[in-house]
Design a protein around this motif. Structure first.
Motif, PDB file in Angstrom:
ATOM      1  N   TRP A   1       0.792  -1.190   0.000  1.00 38.91           N
ATOM      2  CA  TRP A   1       0.000   0.000   0.000  1.00 38.91           C
ATOM      3  C   TRP A   1       0.843   1.267   0.000  1.00 38.91           C
ATOM      4  O   TRP A   1       0.448   2.312  -0.504  1.00 38.91           O
ATOM      5  CB  TRP A   1      -0.815  -0.059   1.313  1.00 38.91           C
ATOM      6  CG  TRP A   1      -2.075   0.675   1.283  1.00 38.91           C
ATOM      7  CD1 TRP A   1      -2.326   1.864   1.902  1.00 38.91           C
ATOM      8  CD2 TRP A   1      -3.257   0.306   0.628  1.00 38.91           C
ATOM      9  NE1 TRP A   1      -3.605   2.227   1.661  1.00 38.91           N
ATOM     10  CE2 TRP A   1      -4.210   1.298   0.884  1.00 38.91           C
ATOM     11  CE3 TRP A   1      -3.624  -0.783  -0.165  1.00 38.91           C
ATOM     12  CZ2 TRP A   1      -5.496   1.249   0.371  1.00 38.91           C
ATOM     13  CZ3 TRP A   1      -4.900  -0.824  -0.660  1.00 38.91           C
ATOM     14  CH2 TRP A   1      -5.826   0.180  -0.391  1.00 38.91           C
TER      15      TRP A   1
ATOM     16  N   THR B   1     -17.541   1.359  -4.428  1.00 36.89           N
ATOM     17  CA  THR B   1     -16.108   1.616  -4.559  1.00 36.89           C
ATOM     18  C   THR B   1     -15.410   0.475  -5.286  1.00 36.89           C
ATOM     19  O   THR B   1     -15.856  -0.671  -5.255  1.00 36.89           O
ATOM     20  CB  THR B   1     -15.428   1.791  -3.182  1.00 36.89           C
ATOM     21  OG1 THR B   1     -15.724   0.648  -2.376  1.00 36.89           O
ATOM     22  CG2 THR B   1     -15.923   3.040  -2.484  1.00 36.89           C
TER      23      THR B   1
ATOM     24  N   ASP C   1     -11.855  -1.624  -5.403  1.00 40.33           N
ATOM     25  CA  ASP C   1     -10.815  -1.944  -4.424  1.00 40.33           C
ATOM     26  C   ASP C   1      -9.534  -1.160  -4.728  1.00 40.33           C
ATOM     27  O   ASP C   1      -8.867  -1.425  -5.725  1.00 40.33           O
ATOM     28  CB  ASP C   1     -10.523  -3.448  -4.474  1.00 40.33           C
ATOM     29  CG  ASP C   1      -9.429  -3.860  -3.513  1.00 40.33           C
ATOM     30  OD1 ASP C   1      -9.008  -3.006  -2.711  1.00 40.33           O
ATOM     31  OD2 ASP C   1      -8.994  -5.023  -3.571  1.00 40.33           O
ATOM     32  N   PRO C   2      -9.171  -0.212  -3.847  1.00 43.59           N
ATOM     33  CA  PRO C   2      -7.975   0.585  -4.129  1.00 43.59           C
ATOM     34  C   PRO C   2      -6.684  -0.231  -4.027  1.00 43.59           C
ATOM     35  O   PRO C   2      -5.628   0.225  -4.448  1.00 43.59           O
ATOM     36  CB  PRO C   2      -8.010   1.675  -3.051  1.00 43.59           C
ATOM     37  CG  PRO C   2      -8.853   1.118  -1.958  1.00 43.59           C
ATOM     38  CD  PRO C   2      -9.827   0.184  -2.601  1.00 43.59           C
TER      39      PRO C   2
ATOM     40  N   PHE D   1      -4.943   0.109  -9.643  1.00 40.55           N
ATOM     41  CA  PHE D   1      -5.096   1.370  -8.917  1.00 40.55           C
ATOM     42  C   PHE D   1      -3.835   1.699  -8.125  1.00 40.55           C
ATOM     43  O   PHE D   1      -3.476   2.857  -7.959  1.00 40.55           O
ATOM     44  CB  PHE D   1      -6.327   1.313  -7.996  1.00 40.55           C
ATOM     45  CG  PHE D   1      -7.617   1.165  -8.755  1.00 40.55           C
ATOM     46  CD1 PHE D   1      -8.006   2.139  -9.682  1.00 40.55           C
ATOM     47  CD2 PHE D   1      -8.435   0.061  -8.588  1.00 40.55           C
ATOM     48  CE1 PHE D   1      -9.191   2.010 -10.398  1.00 40.55           C
ATOM     49  CE2 PHE D   1      -9.623  -0.076  -9.302  1.00 40.55           C
ATOM     50  CZ  PHE D   1     -10.000   0.894 -10.210  1.00 40.55           C
ATOM     51  N   GLN D   2      -3.165   0.657  -7.659  1.00 39.53           N
ATOM     52  CA  GLN D   2      -1.893   0.878  -6.980  1.00 39.53           C
ATOM     53  C   GLN D   2      -0.883   1.484  -7.938  1.00 39.53           C
ATOM     54  O   GLN D   2      -0.120   2.370  -7.593  1.00 39.53           O
ATOM     55  CB  GLN D   2      -1.349  -0.443  -6.434  1.00 39.53           C
ATOM     56  CG  GLN D   2      -2.121  -0.962  -5.251  1.00 39.53           C
ATOM     57  CD  GLN D   2      -1.885  -0.145  -4.006  1.00 39.53           C
ATOM     58  OE1 GLN D   2      -0.750   0.117  -3.648  1.00 39.53           O
ATOM     59  NE2 GLN D   2      -2.942   0.300  -3.358  1.00 39.53           N
TER      60      GLN D   2
ATOM     61  N   ALA E   1      -7.824   6.019  -6.296  1.00 41.85           N
ATOM     62  CA  ALA E   1      -8.964   5.235  -5.846  1.00 41.85           C
ATOM     63  C   ALA E   1     -10.201   5.822  -6.524  1.00 41.85           C
ATOM     64  O   ALA E   1     -10.201   6.993  -6.916  1.00 41.85           O
ATOM     65  CB  ALA E   1      -9.099   5.302  -4.334  1.00 41.85           C
TER      66      ALA E   1
ATOM     67  N   ASN F   1      -3.355   5.356   1.538  1.00 36.44           N
ATOM     68  CA  ASN F   1      -4.738   4.918   1.743  1.00 36.44           C
ATOM     69  C   ASN F   1      -5.682   6.064   1.434  1.00 36.44           C
ATOM     70  O   ASN F   1      -5.503   7.162   1.945  1.00 36.44           O
ATOM     71  CB  ASN F   1      -4.948   4.503   3.197  1.00 36.44           C
ATOM     72  CG  ASN F   1      -4.113   3.314   3.569  1.00 36.44           C
ATOM     73  OD1 ASN F   1      -4.202   2.267   2.937  1.00 36.44           O
ATOM     74  ND2 ASN F   1      -3.258   3.473   4.565  1.00 36.44           N
ATOM     75  N   PRO F   2      -6.700   5.800   0.607  1.00 37.40           N
ATOM     76  CA  PRO F   2      -7.709   6.832   0.425  1.00 37.40           C
ATOM     77  C   PRO F   2      -8.523   6.934   1.704  1.00 37.40           C
ATOM     78  O   PRO F   2      -9.064   5.938   2.170  1.00 37.40           O
ATOM     79  CB  PRO F   2      -8.559   6.302  -0.738  1.00 37.40           C
ATOM     80  CG  PRO F   2      -8.349   4.830  -0.728  1.00 37.40           C
ATOM     81  CD  PRO F   2      -6.997   4.580  -0.159  1.00 37.40           C
TER      82      PRO F   2
ATOM     83  N   PHE G   1     -13.780   2.631   1.696  1.00 31.41           N
ATOM     84  CA  PHE G   1     -12.728   1.855   1.037  1.00 31.41           C
ATOM     85  C   PHE G   1     -12.262   0.664   1.852  1.00 31.41           C
ATOM     86  O   PHE G   1     -11.358  -0.041   1.483  1.00 31.41           O
ATOM     87  CB  PHE G   1     -11.535   2.745   0.716  1.00 31.41           C
ATOM     88  CG  PHE G   1     -11.850   3.725  -0.359  1.00 31.41           C
ATOM     89  CD1 PHE G   1     -12.024   3.290  -1.661  1.00 31.41           C
ATOM     90  CD2 PHE G   1     -11.981   5.071  -0.085  1.00 31.41           C
ATOM     91  CE1 PHE G   1     -12.314   4.191  -2.664  1.00 31.41           C
ATOM     92  CE2 PHE G   1     -12.266   5.973  -1.080  1.00 31.41           C
ATOM     93  CZ  PHE G   1     -12.442   5.535  -2.376  1.00 31.41           C
TER      94      PHE G   1
END
Lengths: 434, 434, 434
Positions: B29, B58, B60-61, B66-67, B72, B181-182, B195
């Motif tokens: 993360w 949402t 998944d971030p 997305f990483q 996100a 982290n969002p 999230f």
């Protein structure tokens, strides 16, 4: 035999070790700059790929010096009639021309950006192909080119002597949003992944069958997109082309692209015909406008342009965003220096940039000191070698028995140095007055 | 349409994540963008929270796409009379209004910044409550809102049809100094941590009793700070409010805040009264001044504003920091496109930005190619799906049997694309001329 | 029992495992800001080094609060005639003068940058030593100095009372390209590595024999570079000087440097003679020009300059890039506040900056709330303590039985706060109106 409990400890520790190693590996690569450096080295390229019309040499980007500075370095040697195939990278680049045919008006290191075309400013769609705005930028020894991330470029040597260029890729740059790996995206041919060679020393011909960007697309999709037939698309993909990243152009170089309609112009059967990237669709885009009309080249090899000239010692020329505004954008600058034999550059440090020094000619004795007052390098740097001097580390250089010339790339658009002591000059000649 | 009497609220709950799992995940993360992607996917939201007056979905971030892009994504559906409760995030956001009631003058997506007040410019402390400078920004389909990090906002739907908005959170942005982290900070109600749902699908009622920012403060401290009684403070904390992030407003929305003195005005017993963030204490602050008077919204849904229009193929509208200067600050831009059926967007790449494409309507066939010339995606992207196209990766799109519309968010304030080949347009109609 | 070979495997794996753990630890160090904070603490310096003429106190930069904010903090106490030896850091710094002799015209916190000299603008090499442009910046209590990364500086106390300064090092700043460790490069003396003490509590005198930057260079090279004899060079290296980072100046401070020629001037036998960093070789360098003429100091201790003044509650003064433009460059700002006894600063959050609060006098009760609505701090902060309030976390402060004064450093050049609720002021006096 080991008792179960011991074995399980062993296994557990190995498992954790394995995870640790994985983490450690990824860590090196992905980390923000980590400059826990105890010893610097003068490095030579440790990978060499022979191509049809030249040589591509790279320094291992995984070496701690390059990891610390967040850069990668390549050296291209392009023989007469050689074409470095069109490509772009995930990081901004500085290209320094170590050697090229001065008086020859033909060589070019074009950068393929074009001003906005049809659509961009609502201009007529009927614009002719001839109206292409590609800039062909000629060069000579001592020139520096600034290439923003993602900008496609190629280089053709129409001169009579080889072109040699050293290229810095600033992978830690903000404009690289991918990762810390220096990547090349090839728009033609079938070049090796030059920075991957360190791990997979393969013989010429042993590499992938097709690795330019066209290879991953469906032939029919490409044929439709470019409105050409599939046979031509297969040529664009350059499958089973083992000539590498630098190929020989037969006849005249024609900066070509897939013709507008098949009937309009037959696609010539010439390896020199590589499509290039084009501008972009427009948008009232000030940045690009700037870039299109922007100067991407400056010569810093000419001693008459030196910022500092100390009689009997040498001279230094600085290229920063004030001389070449595109550098503000890509956050890089450069310093070109010459020391006469036995002359010194006094102890100094770089304020907020790493310095990546390439020795152009001669040799010099270099000492580098870290924040603990420890020597991390004390030795020679010879022609063709690279040394990274990390930000804030103090460094002194003394030319050997001949003139020493270098180019230093710096990871800041306006890198500054500060001498350790209040001399009137940063350079000193060999005549030591007592 | 939600009936006021019918509290058909489906709440999926939020609970603190098992710390160990969190820790293990975190490493991934926290990394700088890591785009070692072998396969892309067209993704649908994999979490859905039903609220009293709408739905929060949402993606998944933690998904590698997305990483890689460092973003996100959320989709809000706000039913009639629904209020998305006031909140702010650690990252800048772009909000695209997928659906809203065009002609209706009532809906608003206000952003609660206000110009400096008492103190800031030495203005009188006796200023009345009515003198509040909150900007209520109305919107319609096709609008984009730019929300800087930490700026509180809420959204109320006074229209007759649901409002649907897709929201990009740029967690990798420099303005987010917390972590990757969002995060949502809630100023009212008791919403789920949207999230976090991916890891803890729990039943209704299982979520925290109180998770807005007021919950962590001492009741007496808040009572003193706001000069209200503790009963009202407990209302602000919204304990045991299980309506989620989108609640139904009964009666007229009143943009309220704790009254100045208890005697002055009775705090109405209405769920619509949520205090909002206020401006800031002043200081001769140019940036905020700019932000206060700054345009945060632009419409890019209107075909007449297209930057590129190719007859028979489609059109593209670009929103960057030249159209909407706040984007320079938050380093994001967007592209809104439409392709007629079977029309193509020719192969191209993004120079120094990731592209996060959301399919608005129709479907298209997408191919994406990486730096090794390998196909990392070859398939459909359908309405409501998201696909990340990493920086520099080459992509081609071809509309299916119907019109295809998309919105692409880009992680650069002036993202540029470059076609692989020198066509006069980046789009091609279905009529393949031979 | 395990066989030797198995045991050695076990040991090897454990050793490597240990390294892996170390790596993991270091990783923490190297990470982008990671603010997974469950509990904040009011922190006092946990390392103290007594020097000849003062004290250096540091807070452990490895503490999760400082890791989250990406900063390190030092407090210097410089007694009368004390000189904080010249040094520079890999990160930009903000220096707040907690105490100094107001009316005294002598003390100075000079910053050693100079305007370009010989060579830079082609000026004559024959320029005299007297022509040095070093700026001596005098200071008083309440002053803030902004020091860019890599800029050398020293501080001499000619006043009659000790000078006390709290210094913030923004290691997460973009201008620090080395790593997240706060590093000091010493240009004189033999100071301890102040941030390393946490790991190696050594007694005075137990530290390295030589740790300034000169130590790592060869004596003969330095003698030649500075054109002095080797005896003097050994003095520059300050070997076996155990006086630490703050030394007593005997006689008058003379800002000296190695003399131009040995015959010209004898190098005085005085500990006050420390060579300093000099400007840089010139280049038409706008940034440096700016920096040279740039104001690096501003006073924010004067209540008359307050941006916010609430009768009966207190006042706040903000310093940002609009007051002091160099802050735009180093991306930091500050807030100086005073609360009368029992007065409050209402709940608010920092939009896109961390806030590092140092309690100057008195004490206050602080509550901090995270994104889950959880209290992460509820307690006192007393004089001399530091508390980090992470970006976006909500915070309320209430002075204790006496006036509370604080200085908050913020990791953004224009940090903004937003109150949780719409009060007309961010401060409230103790008189609670009911």
């Amino acid at each position: 035999m080991a008792k179960p409990s011991q074995l399980s400890v062993l296994l557990v520790s190995l498992v954790i070790l394995f995870r640790g190693c994985l983490a450690a590996n990824q860590q090196q690569w992905q980390q923000p700059n980590d400059c826990q450096i105890n010893n610097l080295e003068a490095l030579e390229p440790n990978n060499r790929v022979e191509c049809e019309a030249g040589v591509v040499e790279t320094w291992d980007p995984g070496h701690e010096q390059f990891q610390c500075a967040g850069v990668a370095v390549v050296r291209h040697t392009i023989r007469q009639k050689g074409l470095l195939l069109p490509q772009f990278s995930n990081s901004p680049q500085l290209v320094y021309i170590l050697q090229g045919s001065h008086g020859d008006p033909f060589p070019g290191y074009p950068e393929t950006y074009q001003s906005p075309q049809q659509g961009g400013f609502g201009e007529s769609a009927g614009r002719s192909q001839q109206d292409s705005h590609q800039k062909i930028r000629r060069f000579r020894q001592g020139d520096i080119f600034a290439l923003p991330a993602g900008v496609a470029h190629w280089c053709y040597n129409e001169g009579s002597t080889p072109v040699v260029a050293v290229v810095l890729l600033d992978v830690a740059n903000n404009d690289n949003q991918l990762d810390r790996n220096p990547r090349k995206f090839h728009l033609a041919g079938n070049p090796h992944q030059e920075f991957q060679q360190q791990r997979q020393q393969e013989r010429f011909g042993g590499h992938q069958q097709c690795n330019n960007v066209f290879c991953g697309f469906d032939t029919r999709i490409l044929a439709e997109a470019f409105n050409v037939d599939e046979r031509l698309v297969r040529r664009l993909r350059s499958e089973k082309d083992y000539r590498g990243a630098i190929v020989t152009v037969r006849g005249q170089l024609q900066v070509a692209r897939p013709p507008r309609t098949q009937s309009q112009r037959e696609y010539e059967e010439d390896s020199s015909e590589y499509e290039r990237s084009r501008g972009r669709y427009g948008g009232d885009n000030g940045v690009e406008e700037t870039m299109c009309t922007m100067k991407l080249r400056e010569n810093i090899g000419d001693p008459s342009k030196a910022d500092i000239y100390t009689q009997g010692a040498g001279h230094i020329t600085t290229l920063n965003s004030l001389n070449l505004p595109v550098l503000r954008w890509i956050q890089l600058s450069a310093e070109r220096g010459l020391l006469h034999r036995n002359a010194m550059m006094v102890p100094h440090w770089n304020l907020s940039a790493h310095s990546i020094m390439y020795a152009i000619s001669g040799s010099c004795h270099v000492q580098v000191v870290d924040s603990y007052g420890r020597s991390v390098y004390d030795g020679e740097v010879r022609r063709g070698q690279i040394m990274v001097v990390p930000q804030n580390f103090a460094v002194v250089k003394r030319a050997g028995g001949a003139e020493f010339e270098w180019i230093s790339f710096k990871t800041n658009d306006n890198a500054m140095i500060s001498p350790l002591s209040g001399r009137t000059s940063v350079m000193r000649g060999k005549g030591r007055r007592k």
